[in-house]
Design a protein around this motif. Structure first.
Motif, PDB file in Angstrom:
ATOM      1  N   ASP A 128     -63.867   5.386  -3.003  1.00 12.91           N
ATOM      2  CA  ASP A 128     -64.403   5.574  -1.702  1.00 12.91           C
ATOM      3  C   ASP A 128     -63.846   4.125  -1.158  1.00 12.91           C
ATOM      4  OD1 ASP A 128     -65.435   6.090   0.936  1.00 12.91           O
ATOM      5  OD2 ASP A 128     -67.577   5.834   0.191  1.00 12.91           O
ATOM      6  N   SER A 130     -61.796   1.932   1.947  1.00  8.58           N
ATOM      7  CA  SER A 130     -61.391   1.723   3.243  1.00  8.58           C
ATOM      8  C   SER A 130     -60.806   0.362   3.586  1.00  8.58           C
ATOM      9  CB  SER A 130     -62.602   1.990   4.269  1.00  8.58           C
ATOM     10  OG  SER A 130     -63.054   3.256   4.396  1.00  8.58           O
ATOM     11  N   GLN A 150     -57.229  11.768  -2.095  1.00  8.28           N
ATOM     12  CA  GLN A 150     -56.735  11.935  -0.923  1.00  8.28           C
ATOM     13  C   GLN A 150     -56.439  10.764  -0.202  1.00  8.28           C
ATOM     14  OE1 GLN A 150     -59.850  13.830   1.653  1.00  8.28           O
ATOM     15  NE2 GLN A 150     -58.306  14.065   3.442  1.00  8.28           N
ATOM     16  N   VAL A 151     -55.469  10.674   0.250  1.00 13.70           N
ATOM     17  CA  VAL A 151     -54.760   9.236   0.836  1.00 13.70           C
ATOM     18  C   VAL A 151     -54.420   9.427   2.346  1.00 13.70           C
ATOM     19  CG1 VAL A 151     -53.102   7.664   1.006  1.00 13.70           C
ATOM     20  CG2 VAL A 151     -53.612   8.851  -1.282  1.00 13.70           C
ATOM     21  N   ILE A 152     -55.215   8.644   3.205  1.00 13.86           N
ATOM     22  CA  ILE A 152     -55.039   8.733   4.597  1.00 13.86           C
ATOM     23  C   ILE A 152     -54.447   7.334   5.121  1.00 13.86           C
ATOM     24  CG2 ILE A 152     -56.241   8.857   6.921  1.00 13.86           C
ATOM     25  CD1 ILE A 152     -58.234  10.822   5.502  1.00 13.86           C
ATOM     26  N   ALA A 153     -53.201   7.233   5.550  1.00  8.92           N
ATOM     27  CA  ALA A 153     -52.700   5.908   5.873  1.00  8.92           C
ATOM     28  C   ALA A 153     -52.745   5.131   4.949  1.00  8.92           C
ATOM     29  CB  ALA A 153     -53.139   5.335   7.318  1.00  8.92           C
ATOM     30  N   GLY A 154     -52.722   5.368   3.727  1.00  5.86           N
ATOM     31  CA  GLY A 154     -52.750   4.352   2.410  1.00  5.86           C
ATOM     32  C   GLY A 154     -51.686   4.607   1.482  1.00  5.86           C
ATOM     33  N   THR A 155     -51.618   3.939   0.320  1.00  7.94           N
ATOM     34  CA  THR A 155     -50.726   4.014  -0.712  1.00  7.94           C
ATOM     35  C   THR A 155     -51.448   4.216  -2.028  1.00  7.94           C
ATOM     36  OG1 THR A 155     -49.324   2.509   0.789  1.00  7.94           O
ATOM     37  CG2 THR A 155     -48.769   2.772  -1.703  1.00  7.94           C
ATOM     38  N   ARG A 174     -61.264   9.274  -1.891  1.00 12.46           N
ATOM     39  CA  ARG A 174     -60.485   9.050  -0.875  1.00 12.46           C
ATOM     40  C   ARG A 174     -60.052   7.757  -0.627  1.00 12.46           C
ATOM     41  NH1 ARG A 174     -62.711  11.227   5.024  1.00 12.46           N
ATOM     42  NH2 ARG A 174     -62.205  13.037   3.772  1.00 12.46           N
ATOM     43  N   THR A 176     -58.564   5.348   2.693  1.00 11.29           N
ATOM     44  CA  THR A 176     -58.305   5.200   4.042  1.00 11.29           C
ATOM     45  C   THR A 176     -57.736   3.769   4.279  1.00 11.29           C
ATOM     46  OG1 THR A 176     -59.985   6.881   4.498  1.00 11.29           O
ATOM     47  CG2 THR A 176     -59.066   5.606   6.403  1.00 11.29           C
ATOM     48  N   ALA A 177     -56.392   3.671   4.617  1.00 12.57           N
ATOM     49  CA  ALA A 177     -55.848   2.488   5.068  1.00 12.57           C
ATOM     50  C   ALA A 177     -55.908   1.521   3.841  1.00 12.57           C
ATOM     51  CB  ALA A 177     -56.464   1.910   6.296  1.00 12.57           C
TER      52      ALA A 177
END
Length: 206
Positions: A128, A130, A150-155, A174, A176-177
């Motif tokens: 988790d 961010s 799950q990747v959101i604007a991340g690597t 997840r 996120t960034a």
């Protein structure tokens, strides 16, 4: 004279605990995790088990099993690590739980499993994250599965992959960034000097 603490794995188990594990094995065969022969063999081992370690050994490679019995000797909650604008590090001979949750908010989590005590065939890590960084240094022969991340604007930088090996690390959750970096330790021996890639050098004792 001070008595040494008893290793939980050496504690004696009761008939109720043996029956509980047999119930878990029945769930496993119902889910297709065990063949009939494997179920029979493990049931025999569970019923003959005298210690907690012997009893838990029949379940070590069976992930995802749950039971409503709160007194179960094999049901332990995940260990949670929180890094909120801070840094968490684990290295050396630390005890690795079967399940980890990493909550990272603009922080850094660095877990080195190279010399850790890992008693499970599979270690599950839920992320988790961010805006932070998680770095995992896996043992030399380990494998990793990151399909559940799950990747959101991340690597995600995975240098290990899903090749066969033990223990198996299953990463979910997840990002996120943020960034997840996974690599495996390697060892080179030059004379009596052992160099671990990366980070560490030691002297061979043999």
């Amino acid at each position: 004279m001070t008595e040494l603490p008893v290793d939980p794995r050496e504690l004696r188990v009761s008939d109720a605990e043996r029956s509980h594990v047999v119930n878990l094995l029945q769930k496993a065969i119902g889910q297709g995790l065990l063949s009939l022969d494997e179920f029979t063999e493990r049931t025999d081992r569970a019923l003959a088990a005298k210690t907690r370690g012997e009893l838990n050994a029949v379940l070590v490679d069976l992930p995802g099993l749950t039971h409503t019995d709160p007194t179960s000797p094999v049901k332990t909650p995940p260990v949670e690590l929180r890094a909120n604008m801070s840094t968490i590090k684990r290295s050396g001979a630390w005890d690795v739980p079967r399940e980890l949750i990493i909550r990272n908010r603009l922080g850094s989590t660095k877990l080195d499993f190279s010399e850790a005590r890992i008693e499970h065939a599979e270690v599950r890590i839920k992320l988790d994250v961010s805006g932070g960084t998680v770095k995992l240094q896996l043992p030399e022969r380990a494998m990793v599965d990151t399909n559940g991340v799950q990747v959101i604007a991340g690597t995600v930088k995975d240098r290990v992959g899903g090749a066969s090996g033990r223990p198996r690390f299953v990463i979910t959750g997840r990002i996120t960034a943020g960034t997840l970096k996974i690599r495996r330790s390697g060892y080179v021996r030059i004379g009596n000097v052992v160099i671990r890639s990366p980070w560490k050098m030691g002297v061979a004792t043999d």
